[in-house]
Scaffold this motif. Structure first.
Motif, PDB file in Angstrom:
ATOM      1  N   GLY A  50       0.801  -1.224   0.000  1.00  0.00           N
ATOM      2  CA  GLY A  50       0.000   0.000   0.000  1.00  0.00           C
ATOM      3  C   GLY A  50       0.831   1.270   0.000  1.00  0.00           C
ATOM      4  N   ALA A  51       2.090   1.169   0.399  1.00  0.00           N
ATOM      5  CA  ALA A  51       2.988   2.327   0.401  1.00  0.00           C
ATOM      6  C   ALA A  51       3.785   2.447  -0.893  1.00  0.00           C
ATOM      7  N   GLU A  52       3.638   1.468  -1.779  1.00  0.00           N
ATOM      8  CA  GLU A  52       4.404   1.479  -3.026  1.00  0.00           C
ATOM      9  C   GLU A  52       3.697   2.312  -4.097  1.00  0.00           C
ATOM     10  N   PRO A  53       4.470   2.788  -5.083  1.00  0.00           N
ATOM     11  CA  PRO A  53       3.895   3.632  -6.135  1.00  0.00           C
ATOM     12  C   PRO A  53       2.777   2.920  -6.900  1.00  0.00           C
ATOM     13  N   GLY A  54       1.773   3.697  -7.251  1.00  0.00           N
ATOM     14  CA  GLY A  54       0.704   3.193  -8.102  1.00  0.00           C
ATOM     15  C   GLY A  54      -0.258   2.235  -7.427  1.00  0.00           C
ATOM     16  N   TRP A  55      -0.265   2.172  -6.084  1.00  0.00           N
ATOM     17  CA  TRP A  55      -1.148   1.226  -5.400  1.00  0.00           C
ATOM     18  C   TRP A  55      -2.599   1.597  -5.666  1.00  0.00           C
TER      19      TRP A  55
END
Length: 181
Positions: A50-55
């Protein structure tokens, strides 16, 4: 179970987290005793993803009850998604960022009704990445799950063992816009 299914998009994990954990616990109930499938392990993965890009997530609801989900995020060419592969990844899949479908599931009473496909297609509908990828346990459902994804246009491009507690998974990929390429 004649209620219509509605799909809700989420771009913030905070808004979807509890529904995703509850759905996961229901969908994976028979596997929760295995180390890689425990709810606390899933919650840790979910928070990291959820903290990664594009989630982004899509949750299906029937009568305001969550019945299925999928979530994905963007994986750049150097992402651990690719670097953990046990076989070389065809270069076309890592030439640009891809969308990685990290989880997809539907609770038992709603399976076999096309809900997973609707959630999946809705999740990819707004994505700009050229390719979608996912990992599947080839033994899940005696191979039925992998065959389902093949029917959605995915093809096996290699295998991966994401963690020491994880089984060896098949990494599958397809074009986001034209699933046959």
């Amino acid at each position: 179970m004649t209620a219509p299914v509605t799909l809700q998009h989420y771009t913030s994990l905070l808004d979807a987290r509890q529904d995703l954990i509850d759905l996961y616990a229901d969908v994976r109930a028979e596997l929760l005793h295995l180390p890689n499938y425990r709810i606390d392990v899933f919650a840790e993965r979910l928070d990291r993803h959820g903290a990664e890009p594009g989630w982004q997530a899509v949750i299906a609801y029937a009568d305001e009850v969550a019945v299925g989900y999928a979530y994905a995020n963007t994986v750049p060419p150097e992402d651990r998604w690719w670097t953990r592969m046990r076989t070389p990844v065809p270069a076309r899949y890592t030439a640009a960022p891809a969308v990685a479908v990290k989880e997809i599931g539907v609770i038992a009473p709603w399976r076999g009704r096309g809900v997973a496909r609707r959630i999946h297609d809705e999740l990819l509908a707004s994505r700009s990445e050229p390719f979608a990828t996912l990992m599947v346990n080839p033994t899940a459902g005696d191979g039925k799950v992998q065959r389902l994804y093949a029917g959605w246009g995915y093809a096996v491009i290699g295998d991966v063992q994401p963690s020491p507690d994880s089984p060896v998974l098949a990494c599958m990929a397809r074009s986001v816009r034209d699933p046959q390429h």
